[in-house]
Design a protein around this motif. Structure first.
Motif, PDB file in Angstrom:
ATOM      1  N   VAL A 110       2.557 -15.936  23.010  1.00  0.00           N
ATOM      2  CA  VAL A 110       3.576 -15.309  21.861  1.00  0.00           C
ATOM      3  C   VAL A 110       2.833 -14.160  21.498  1.00  0.00           C
ATOM      4  O   VAL A 110       1.493 -14.147  21.224  1.00  0.00           O
ATOM      5  N   SER A 111       3.478 -13.070  21.303  1.00  0.00           N
ATOM      6  CA  SER A 111       2.787 -11.993  20.786  1.00  0.00           C
ATOM      7  C   SER A 111       3.364 -11.373  19.335  1.00  0.00           C
ATOM      8  O   SER A 111       4.376 -11.847  18.956  1.00  0.00           O
ATOM      9  N   LEU A 112       2.278 -10.949  18.514  1.00  0.00           N
ATOM     10  CA  LEU A 112       2.566 -10.628  17.454  1.00  0.00           C
ATOM     11  C   LEU A 112       2.143  -9.292  16.663  1.00  0.00           C
ATOM     12  O   LEU A 112       1.003  -8.955  16.929  1.00  0.00           O
ATOM     13  N   TYR A 113       2.795  -8.599  16.079  1.00  0.00           N
ATOM     14  CA  TYR A 113       2.857  -6.990  15.991  1.00  0.00           C
ATOM     15  C   TYR A 113       3.087  -6.648  14.417  1.00  0.00           C
ATOM     16  O   TYR A 113       3.978  -7.252  14.038  1.00  0.00           O
ATOM     17  N   LEU A 114       2.274  -5.914  13.795  1.00  0.00           N
ATOM     18  CA  LEU A 114       2.737  -5.285  12.657  1.00  0.00           C
ATOM     19  C   LEU A 114       3.172  -3.915  12.793  1.00  0.00           C
ATOM     20  O   LEU A 114       2.595  -3.201  13.623  1.00  0.00           O
ATOM     21  N   THR A 115       4.360  -3.500  12.255  1.00  0.00           N
ATOM     22  CA  THR A 115       4.718  -2.289  12.456  1.00  0.00           C
ATOM     23  C   THR A 115       5.077  -1.418  11.187  1.00  0.00           C
ATOM     24  O   THR A 115       5.723  -1.858  10.104  1.00  0.00           O
ATOM     25  N   LEU A 116       4.754  -0.023  11.115  1.00  0.00           N
ATOM     26  CA  LEU A 116       4.979   0.699  10.255  1.00  0.00           C
ATOM     27  C   LEU A 116       6.407   0.973  10.187  1.00  0.00           C
ATOM     28  O   LEU A 116       7.059   1.763  11.241  1.00  0.00           O
ATOM     29  N   PRO A 149       3.295   3.493  15.728  1.00  0.00           N
ATOM     30  CA  PRO A 149       3.867   2.939  14.480  1.00  0.00           C
ATOM     31  C   PRO A 149       3.439   1.339  14.698  1.00  0.00           C
ATOM     32  O   PRO A 149       3.819   0.893  13.679  1.00  0.00           O
ATOM     33  N   SER A 150       2.971   0.969  15.783  1.00  0.00           N
ATOM     34  CA  SER A 150       2.935  -0.647  15.842  1.00  0.00           C
ATOM     35  C   SER A 150       1.643  -1.178  16.470  1.00  0.00           C
ATOM     36  O   SER A 150       1.137  -0.259  17.459  1.00  0.00           O
ATOM     37  N   GLY A 170       0.821  -1.219   0.024  1.00  0.00           N
ATOM     38  CA  GLY A 170       0.015  -0.067  -0.021  1.00  0.00           C
ATOM     39  C   GLY A 170       0.949   1.268   0.011  1.00  0.00           C
ATOM     40  O   GLY A 170       0.441   2.258   0.480  1.00  0.00           O
ATOM     41  N   GLY A 171       2.005   1.269  -0.634  1.00  0.00           N
ATOM     42  CA  GLY A 171       2.706   2.284  -0.568  1.00  0.00           C
ATOM     43  C   GLY A 171       3.615   2.740   0.732  1.00  0.00           C
ATOM     44  O   GLY A 171       4.391   3.655   0.793  1.00  0.00           O
ATOM     45  N   GLN A 172       3.840   1.689   1.520  1.00  0.00           N
ATOM     46  CA  GLN A 172       4.320   2.064   2.789  1.00  0.00           C
ATOM     47  C   GLN A 172       5.313   0.892   3.015  1.00  0.00           C
ATOM     48  O   GLN A 172       5.021  -0.408   2.458  1.00  0.00           O
ATOM     49  N   THR A 173       6.346   0.926   3.886  1.00  0.00           N
ATOM     50  CA  THR A 173       7.193  -0.045   4.269  1.00  0.00           C
ATOM     51  C   THR A 173       6.793  -0.716   5.516  1.00  0.00           C
ATOM     52  O   THR A 173       6.674   0.244   6.678  1.00  0.00           O
ATOM     53  N   TRP A 174       6.713  -2.008   5.889  1.00  0.00           N
ATOM     54  CA  TRP A 174       6.185  -2.714   6.944  1.00  0.00           C
ATOM     55  C   TRP A 174       7.246  -3.693   7.525  1.00  0.00           C
ATOM     56  O   TRP A 174       8.154  -4.027   6.755  1.00  0.00           O
ATOM     57  N   LYS A 175       7.062  -4.177   8.651  1.00  0.00           N
ATOM     58  CA  LYS A 175       7.709  -5.257   9.374  1.00  0.00           C
ATOM     59  C   LYS A 175       6.856  -6.124  10.143  1.00  0.00           C
ATOM     60  O   LYS A 175       5.818  -5.340  10.702  1.00  0.00           O
ATOM     61  N   ILE A 176       7.218  -7.301  10.268  1.00  0.00           N
ATOM     62  CA  ILE A 176       6.204  -8.156  11.392  1.00  0.00           C
ATOM     63  C   ILE A 176       7.294  -8.252  12.666  1.00  0.00           C
ATOM     64  O   ILE A 176       8.472  -8.437  12.405  1.00  0.00           O
ATOM     65  N   ARG A 177       6.806  -8.095  13.729  1.00  0.00           N
ATOM     66  CA  ARG A 177       7.529  -8.321  14.994  1.00  0.00           C
ATOM     67  C   ARG A 177       6.968  -9.411  15.865  1.00  0.00           C
ATOM     68  O   ARG A 177       5.664  -9.246  16.279  1.00  0.00           O
ATOM     69  N   GLU A 218      -6.068  -1.990   7.319  1.00  0.00           N
ATOM     70  CA  GLU A 218      -6.702  -3.221   7.845  1.00  0.00           C
ATOM     71  C   GLU A 218      -5.557  -4.317   7.605  1.00  0.00           C
ATOM     72  O   GLU A 218      -4.940  -4.502   6.612  1.00  0.00           O
ATOM     73  N   PHE A 219      -5.700  -5.075   8.745  1.00  0.00           N
ATOM     74  CA  PHE A 219      -4.373  -6.125   8.640  1.00  0.00           C
ATOM     75  C   PHE A 219      -4.782  -7.566   9.451  1.00  0.00           C
ATOM     76  O   PHE A 219      -5.927  -7.466  10.289  1.00  0.00           O
ATOM     77  N   THR A 220      -4.569  -8.634   8.955  1.00  0.00           N
ATOM     78  CA  THR A 220      -4.523  -9.758   9.812  1.00  0.00           C
ATOM     79  C   THR A 220      -3.069 -10.542   9.898  1.00  0.00           C
ATOM     80  O   THR A 220      -2.241 -10.531   9.046  1.00  0.00           O
ATOM     81  N   LEU A 221      -2.867 -11.044  11.358  1.00  0.00           N
ATOM     82  CA  LEU A 221      -1.687 -11.426  11.508  1.00  0.00           C
ATOM     83  C   LEU A 221      -2.177 -13.122  11.867  1.00  0.00           C
ATOM     84  O   LEU A 221      -2.959 -13.442  12.588  1.00  0.00           O
TER      85      LEU A 221
END
Length: 233
Positions: free
Chosen positions: A147-153, A192-193, A126-133, A165-168
């Motif tokens: 176990v914790s799971l996050y999406l980070t800009l 950001p997360s 979507g024009g952005q850079t992301w990471k999974i943490r 909108e996101f699914t982990l």
């Protein structure tokens, strides 16, 4: 708001207002006001505010009501300026028709010496850079149990907010019974997360027959769809 071109960049004017329509037969006014509209902020993206359904047209043109007499009507306005020209607060929404992007991540999780967190390589959606943490020891309310799971800009801009909108998901590699959670959030430099502190209990993750941890590898997926971007004017 007239003469806005002469104001400084980022101007804002906070107003408390009422509009009036005069009954010329009785000499009284119909007062137009709304608790949700009266105290408004006018800015570079919004020069006007008002009411789109003041009075039915047949009632307005009926001379017995006194609003339109001899093709003449009388309107009025009462305006109180509360605060002027506070720069940098106006925002603009840019809607984005981006496709959902799925990013898989195969991550090694040692059972004996679990790190505080692990991060995926950056990916583009979507024009952005992301990471999974991923937090193997848990984070926040899931500390030491889940176990914790996050999406980070990855590279947030100071003046922008990203509606996402996101699914982990943690994939069951044997049985196809995945653990997943969904969310829809505004990502920004201040926040950001986002994610889930109790995605899966660690006791469940490490049970080999469950298929979530195979030879110490866990398969994680993120599905990301960007719906819009707010930017400061």
């Amino acid at each position: 708001m007239a003469g806005a071109d002469s104001l400084q960049t980022g101007w804002e004017v906070f107003v408390d207002f009422r509009l009036f329509l005069r009954d010329q037969n009785k000499g009284i006014y119909l007062v137009l006001q709304d608790a949700n509209l009266n105290k408004m902020c006018l800015h570079g993206a919004m020069f006007e505010v008002g009411f789109d359904r003041v009075i039915p047209l047949n009632a307005f043109t009926d001379s017995s009501n006194g609003y339109l007499i001899n093709d003449t009507c009388v309107f009025g306005a009462e305006v109180f300026v509360c605060k002027e020209r506070r720069a940098g607060k106006a925002e603009r929404l840019c809607a984005i028709n981006s496709a959902m992007y799925k990013h898989p991540w195969k991550v090694y999780i040692p059972l004996k010496f679990r790190p505080e967190f692990l991060e995926s390589k950056p990916f583009f959606a979507g024009g952005q850079t992301w990471k999974i943490r991923l937090y193997p020891k848990g984070y926040d309310k899931g500390k030491d149990t889940h176990v914790s799971l996050y999406l980070t800009l990855a590279n947030p801009e100071p003046a922008s907010k990203i509606l996402t909108e996101f699914t982990l998901r943690i994939v069951d590699q044997l049985n196809g019974k995945h653990f997943f959670c969904k969310g829809c959030q505004w990502f920004s430099a201040l926040t950001p997360s986002f994610g889930f502190s109790r995605l899966i209990a660690f006791d469940i993750l490490k049970q080999l027959d469950k298929g979530f941890l195979v030879q110490s590898y866990c398969l994680v997926e993120a599905e990301v769809t960007v719906h819009g971007i707010f930017t400061a004017l």
